[in-house]
Design an enzyme around this catalytic site. Structure first.
Site, short mmCIF file in Angstrom:
data_model
loop_
_atom_site.label_atom_id
_atom_site.label_comp_id
_atom_site.label_asym_id
_atom_site.label_seq_id
_atom_site.Cartn_x
_atom_site.Cartn_y
_atom_site.Cartn_z
N SER A 117 0.84 -1.20 0.00
CA SER A 117 0.00 0.00 0.00
C SER A 117 0.88 1.25 0.00
O SER A 117 1.75 1.37 -0.85
CB SER A 117 -0.98 -0.04 1.18
N ASP A 214 -9.36 -4.45 -5.80
CA ASP A 214 -8.63 -3.38 -5.12
C ASP A 214 -8.83 -2.07 -5.88
O ASP A 214 -8.55 -1.99 -7.08
CB ASP A 214 -7.14 -3.73 -5.07
N HIS A 244 -7.99 -4.73 -1.18
CA HIS A 244 -6.83 -4.06 -0.61
C HIS A 244 -6.46 -4.71 0.73
O HIS A 244 -7.31 -5.25 1.43
CB HIS A 244 -7.16 -2.58 -0.40
#
Length: 283
Positions: A117, A214, A244
């Site tokens: 991320s 995602d 995610h």
């Protein structure tokens, strides 16, 4: 069945221009690792820690064979970019100074940088700096990094209720970045996203992972396309029915079957080709 690799870890302190930086160093097996992967955790540049990511990074070391240095980089809003990228770069310097088996790699340990991320965004920016400074880097390992501060890609709006939403990430980008284009004292540009870079050629090979659910997936695919167009080696996998945060999730499996590979397991195995092998150990 193969015996699982034992991973040990210790709290370490990385010297930086801003003072000591805490980190956790994970070492698989016995002896000194042949390579080090500096890992930046997720958390939208505002949250997260090496402690929170402890289990995932330990397993990454187990799967990859690399030593993994999980960095407690400074967080927004207490600091802004480029502080976080500078912390990752200092961690790479620390890793490059660690003991290793010189029969396998006489010039120093193999170095890679990675993150999930927001940490993946930082890792990609650190890879650009290493290239621009002429410093070797074996790979960049990026798990679903958000790369566009405008969050304009279609995937942000395809599933508008899934985390992270476009509005959430736009606010995170605003906390992370400052106006302007910072430059290091040596004149090296410190990008806040690799999308700012005019030239991506000569970068370290990229291992990219995302999920089909995602919101940042289009950013990841677009970056893979840009890297390939610049002549950079890219390995990209999109995990099905995956959103995610998958780096932190265990693999899934069915009754009577081996568990499916987790994302961190796949990322770790993708690093195997970058580790040196001692000629003596090959005999």
């Amino acid at each position: 069945m193969a015996t699982p690799t034992v991973v040990s870890w210790e709290q370490v302190s990385v010297p930086t221009a801003s003072g000591p930086l805490p980190a956790r160093a994970y070492r698989p097996g016995t002896g000194s690792p042949q390579g080090w992967l500096v890992w930046a955790h997720g958390g939208s540049w505002r949250a997260g820690s090496a402690q929170d990511w402890h289990g995932a990074t330990a397993e990454l070391a187990q799967h990859s064979g690399f030593g993994v240095l999980s960095v407690d980089y400074r967080l927004a809003p207490d600091v802004r970019h480029p502080a976080m990228v500078e912390d990752v770069l200092s961690a790479l310097t620390w890793a490059g100074e660690q003991d290793h088996d010189r029969s396998a790699q006489p010039t120093g340990p193999v170095l890679a940088v990675g993150g999930d991320s927001a940490g993946g965004t930082l890792a990609a920016c650190a890879a650009l700096v290493r290239r621009d400074r002429g410093l070797p880097l074996a790979a960049q390992v990026l798990a679903y990094p958000p790369l566009d501060p405008a969050c304009a890609a279609a995937s942000y709006h395809r599933f508008p209720d899934l985390f992270p939403t476009a509005s959430y990430l736009v606010a995170a980008w605003q906390d992370y970045r400052l106006p302007g284009r910072p430059v290091a004292p040596d004149g090296t540009r410190l990008h806040s996203t690799p999308f700012e870079a005019a030239d991506l050629s000569g970068l370290a090979p990229a291992v990219l992972a995302t999920g089909d659910l995602d919101p940042v997936s289009d950013d990841v695919h677009h970056y893979g396309q840009l890297l390939r167009a610049a002549g950079v080696e890219v390995t990209l996998r999109e995990f099905r029915q995956t959103g995610h945060g998958a780096f932190l999730q265990p693999g899934r499996g069915g009754p009577g079957r081996q568990p499916a590979a987790s994302m961190r397991g796949w990322l770790g195995r993708a690093l195997h080709p970058f580790l040196p092998r001692s000629p003596l150990k090959e005999l």
